[in-house]
Enzyme design. Structure first.
Site, mmCIF file in Angstrom:
data_model
loop_
_atom_site.group_PDB
_atom_site.id
_atom_site.type_symbol
_atom_site.label_atom_id
_atom_site.label_comp_id
_atom_site.label_asym_id
_atom_site.label_seq_id
_atom_site.Cartn_x
_atom_site.Cartn_y
_atom_site.Cartn_z
ATOM 1 N N ALA A 1 -6.774 8.745 -11.095
ATOM 2 C CA ALA A 1 -8.238 8.222 -10.723
ATOM 3 C C ALA A 1 -8.117 7.332 -9.455
ATOM 4 C CB ALA A 1 -8.819 7.370 -11.781
ATOM 5 N N GLY A 2 -7.188 7.863 -8.393
ATOM 6 C CA GLY A 2 -7.103 6.848 -7.321
ATOM 7 C C GLY A 2 -8.121 7.096 -6.431
ATOM 8 N N GLU B 1 -8.838 3.550 10.440
ATOM 9 C CA GLU B 1 -9.293 3.826 9.126
ATOM 10 C C GLU B 1 -9.776 2.607 8.411
ATOM 11 O OE1 GLU B 1 -7.589 2.928 6.290
ATOM 12 O OE2 GLU B 1 -5.655 2.010 6.862
ATOM 13 N N ARG C 1 2.843 1.046 3.479
ATOM 14 C CA ARG C 1 3.503 -0.175 3.777
ATOM 15 C C ARG C 1 3.894 -0.996 2.568
ATOM 16 N NH1 ARG C 1 2.012 -1.943 8.321
ATOM 17 N NH2 ARG C 1 0.551 -0.247 8.754
ATOM 18 N N HIS D 1 1.309 -9.259 14.421
ATOM 19 C CA HIS D 1 1.408 -7.922 13.525
ATOM 20 C C HIS D 1 0.214 -8.022 12.240
ATOM 21 C CE1 HIS D 1 3.861 -4.745 11.632
ATOM 22 N NE2 HIS D 1 3.333 -5.182 10.415
ATOM 23 N N GLN E 1 -7.493 -3.569 1.621
ATOM 24 C CA GLN E 1 -6.122 -3.858 0.753
ATOM 25 C C GLN E 1 -5.479 -5.129 1.320
ATOM 26 O OE1 GLN E 1 -4.559 -0.235 2.554
ATOM 27 N NE2 GLN E 1 -4.886 1.020 0.469
ATOM 28 N N THR F 1 0.840 -1.404 -0.013
ATOM 29 C CA THR F 1 0.085 -0.059 -0.037
ATOM 30 C C THR F 1 1.101 1.176 0.111
ATOM 31 O OG1 THR F 1 -0.206 0.500 2.291
ATOM 32 C CG2 THR F 1 -1.702 -1.509 1.390
ATOM 33 N N CYS F 2 0.184 2.453 -0.038
ATOM 34 C CA CYS F 2 1.255 3.746 0.046
ATOM 35 C C CYS F 2 1.825 3.734 1.267
ATOM 36 C CB CYS F 2 0.503 4.994 -0.227
ATOM 37 S SG CYS F 2 -1.169 4.908 1.036
#
Length: 439
Positions: free
Chosen positions: A186-187, A110, A56, A95, A116, A53-54
């Site tokens: 288009a994120g 969040e 991790r 974790h 994800q 992801t952005c």
């Protein structure tokens, strides 16, 4: 696989590495699937999954060691070495559960991270790198996240990264009435940010994307209008807030482009919110007068202000995670004893059946059918009574983490676990060995 396998995690995140490092190892789409296949081909890797992801990039493997995970990162960025964290066994399980429950996120609570992780599991399943262990692990992680969200208020008031971006814009401009917002790319996070800015009073939402179809679809979703990608320079001259979230591997907005744009704007302030990893806005743009440029790490400054308010709920959520980790570990250890128990019972029943048949052969026609069945039932009852205690103790030992007792019991009673049963409830590392890494 020839050695004993365990569960390992190697990763880096917003807590351990700056975006300049994270963007070098971030993967998506076909690139992620190809990397996952190569990871699965490492010697000693039975199963693998990659969460990218952005915030991790984390490699999870059921393997003989964590070296494949380290190589996954160092082959992409040598400077990642000093930012990696490594966990194994129960710590790695804990974790993943915390990540899925959004307890390790930049914005605690969040909702995006659970989706994800589910997507990462789906990619691993499609690539056939996720076997029975990772499947059970992820299903338990998803159930844990659901418990956390339903049994605590961890998500109350906890905005996503996109909402934090909106808070940042609001602090810069205050009232957004009369302001224009440009959405470049288009994120999903960009779309959420644009909607929130519109709700705060932004008059115009301008959408551009390399794909006209995606631009039109997104404009319809957020209530904006489309602009051609070729008109990006002109678009920047009119927008006050620019949210950038594309899949481009490099800068879409360079310092030179921003300098030209500011001349056309005659010095009017502009704010860039770069939600992409790799970054799409050159950080040097922020050096220009009246240009505010923020990347995903800058949002952390806003996030920290919300942590204290949710500290109590986070403690309750951590307790749920810990209970689920312990339950998963007990279940895992119990499963490890099942093949030995099955082999032990099978051996005992074979002996009892042979002895019953020998006895019946000696008595000949002295017993009728009912008598014969009574002898066979007696033999089975003896097996059940003799194995009841050992079975219970083996299960208790496995649940407590004692992995030596099942093996000792197998050796003591002289039973062999067939290869097809060694993988029941666990990855089939005994059934086949992974090929050497192709390099």
């Amino acid at each position: 696989m020839t050695g004993k396998a365990d569960f390992f995690l190697v990763g880096l995140s917003h807590k351990s590495a700056p975006v300049a490092v994270r963007e070098k190892v971030a993967l998506s789409g076909d690139e992620l699937r190809d990397a996952l296949v190569r990871l699965h081909e490492f010697q000693g890797v039975a199963e693998a999954m990659v969460v990218s992801t952005c915030n991790r990039v984390e490699v999870y493997v059921y393997a003989e060691g964590q070296d494949p995970g380290r190589r996954f990162f160092l082959d992409r960025a040598a400077d990642a070495d000093g930012h990696l964290y490594e966990k194994s066994g129960r710590e790695a399980v804990r974790h993943l559960f915390r990540v899925a429950a959004s307890l390790d996120s930049m914005v605690v609570g969040e909702p995006q991270i659970l989706g994800q992780v589910k997507e990462a599991y789906g990619i691993a399943s499609a690539a056939e790198s996720a076997g029975t262990f990772i499947s059970r692990l992820c299903n338990r992680a998803f159930a844990t996240a659901k418990r956390v969200r339903s049994e605590t208020d961890i998500a109350r008031g906890a905005g996503s990264v996109s909402q934090v971006a909106v808070e940042l814009v609001e602090k810069i401009f205050g009232d957004l009435k009369g302001r224009a917002v440009a959405l470049v790319g288009a994120g999903k996070m960009g779309a959420l940010s644009a909607k929130a800015l519109r709700d705060l009073g932004a008059d115009r939402l301008l959408v551009t994307n390399r794909s006209p179809e995606r631009a039109r679809a997104l404009a319809a979703e957020v209530g904006g209008t489309t602009e051609p990608w070729e008109s990006l320079n002109a678009l920047l001259a009119h927008a006050d807030v620019v949210i950038v979230s594309t899949g481009a591997p490099t800068y879409v907005i360079t310092r030179d482009l921003a300098a030209q744009m500011m001349k056309a704007r005659r010095g009017r302030s502009i704010c860039f919110i770069d939600l992409a990893v790799p970054r799409n806005v050159d950080p040097a743009c922020g050096e220009l007068e009246n240009v505010y440029a923020y990347d995903i790490d800058d949002l952390q400054k806003v996030v920290t202000q919300t942590h204290q308010a949710r500290a109590e709920e986070a403690i309750r959520a951590e307790a749920i995670v810990e209970a689920e980790v312990m339950a998963f570990s007990r279940e895992r250890e119990t499963r490890a004893a099942l093949p030995v128990l099955a082999a032990l019972r099978r051996r005992a029943e074979e002996i009892a059946r042979a002895e019953a048949e020998r006895t019946l052969a000696h008595v000949g026609g002295l017993l009728d059918e009912k008598g014969r069945k009574s002898v066979e039932a007696m033999a089975q009852a003896i097996v059940n009574k003799l194995l009841h205690g050992p079975t219970a103790r083996l299960k208790e030992a496995a649940a407590s983490g004692d992995s030596d007792l099942p093996g000792a019991a197998a050796a003591l009673f002289g039973v062999d676990v067939p290869p097809q049963e060694r993988g029941r409830g666990q990855p089939p590392e005994a059934a086949s060995a992974a090929p050497e890494h192709p390099r």
